[in-house]
Write an enzyme that holds these catalytic residues in place. Structure first.
Site, PDB file in Angstrom:
ATOM      1  N   SER A 103      10.884   0.664   2.953  1.00 45.69           N
ATOM      2  CA  SER A 103       9.821   1.038   2.022  1.00 45.69           C
ATOM      3  C   SER A 103       9.967   2.517   1.648  1.00 45.69           C
ATOM      4  O   SER A 103      11.017   2.911   1.144  1.00 45.69           O
ATOM      5  CB  SER A 103       8.463   0.711   2.649  1.00 45.69           C
ATOM      6  OG  SER A 103       7.448   0.656   1.688  1.00 45.69           O
ATOM      7  N   HIS A 239       7.052  -7.630   4.087  1.00 46.35           N
ATOM      8  CA  HIS A 239       7.387  -6.246   3.773  1.00 46.35           C
ATOM      9  C   HIS A 239       8.059  -5.508   4.931  1.00 46.35           C
ATOM     10  O   HIS A 239       8.806  -4.561   4.706  1.00 46.35           O
ATOM     11  CB  HIS A 239       6.114  -5.505   3.347  1.00 46.35           C
ATOM     12  CG  HIS A 239       6.364  -4.191   2.683  1.00 46.35           C
ATOM     13  ND1 HIS A 239       7.005  -4.074   1.470  1.00 46.35           N
ATOM     14  CD2 HIS A 239       6.069  -2.931   3.080  1.00 46.35           C
ATOM     15  CE1 HIS A 239       7.084  -2.803   1.122  1.00 46.35           C
ATOM     16  NE2 HIS A 239       6.530  -2.084   2.093  1.00 46.35           N
TER      17      HIS A 239
END
Length: 259
Positions: A103, A239
């Site tokens: 991320s 994620h």
């Protein structure tokens, strides 16, 4: 549970994890790991302490404003996070190394690689970017800075998940974490990379097939940021799935030729 910077670690020794431990025989390859927004070296603790033995030395990166660096000023620009790492890691870059981000950490790892290339310094043998659209894409759609604390927390959790319940359910803990989370989110929102220079190293984009915040097809755009080989690797999960695939990442690096 995904681990965030721990305010209780403020008085801990400077090296809770050996991310800049240059002692002993240099490894064949170092892997510097950059965590997600709000995360720190603890996110990659299982990569250091568990799993099968490997010649790759896993080196989690601890940014300011979390864990043993809790009392240091937080940084809210990707460029500053990259420079903070480069100042600390410079003595280690003569040994072959790779960069892995998740991320926000993917953008920091990318910016580190660009700055090395721009300065004629050793390049990574591989850049692995997890759970991230190409540079600048998330900045154009992420608008969280102006939200209230409650709205900010709820929206982060809705988009990405990962905030441990023990933090969300404790107002005092949440109040401690929010400034670090906000500075990290601001770093993503403000990142506008110039189109040059391109990287020359191989880039692998890792994406969870159930990551609602990063469309699988979107990560193909990372191909435009390197003149080297590009690969997209689909993973089961959401994620934070990269954190659960230590051995897969190390296997990818096992095919890298180190000179």
């Amino acid at each position: 549970m995904r681990e965030f910077g721990d305010p209780s670690a403020a008085g801990a020794p400077a090296r809770v994890l050996p991310w800049l431990d240059a002692g002993g025989q240099p490894p064949a390859l170092r892997l510097f790991c950059f965590a997600h927004a709000g995360g720190g070296a603890a996110a990659f603790r299982p990569w250091v302490t568990g799993g099968r033995r490997t010649p790759v030395q896993v080196c989690p990166v601890r940014a300011p404003g979390r864990e043993s660096r809790w009392d240091e000023p937080r940084l809210d620009r990707v460029a500053d996070l990259a420079e903070d790492f480069l100042r600390a890691a410079a003595p280690l870059l003569s040994t072959p190394f790779a960069l892995l981000g998740n991320s926000l950490g993917s953008l920091v790892a990318f910016e580190v690689a660009r700055r090395l290339a721009d300065r004629g310094l050793p390049a990574p043998v591989h850049l692995l970017v997890g759970a991230s659209p190409p540079p600048g894409v998330e900045a154009r759609r992420l608008r969280l800075s102006g939200l209230s604390d409650a709205e900010f927390t709820d929206e982060l959790q809705r988009r990405y998940g990962g905030i441990p319940d023990v933090i969300r359910d404790d107002p005092d803990l949440l109040r401690e974490y929010l400034p670090t989370l906000r500075s990290d989110v601001a770093a993503v929102e403000g990142y506008r990379p110039a189109p040059e220079p391109l990287l020359g190293c191989p880039v692998t984009a890792l994406v969870g097939v159930d990551d609602a915040s990063v469309p699988v097809d979107e990560v193909a755009g990372w191909r435009e940021w390197t003149s080297g080989p590009f690969t997209r690797q689909l993973l089961p999960g959401g994620h934070f799935t990269v954190l659960d695939h230590r051995d897969l990442v190390l296997d990818l690096l096992g095919s890298v030729r180190v000179h």
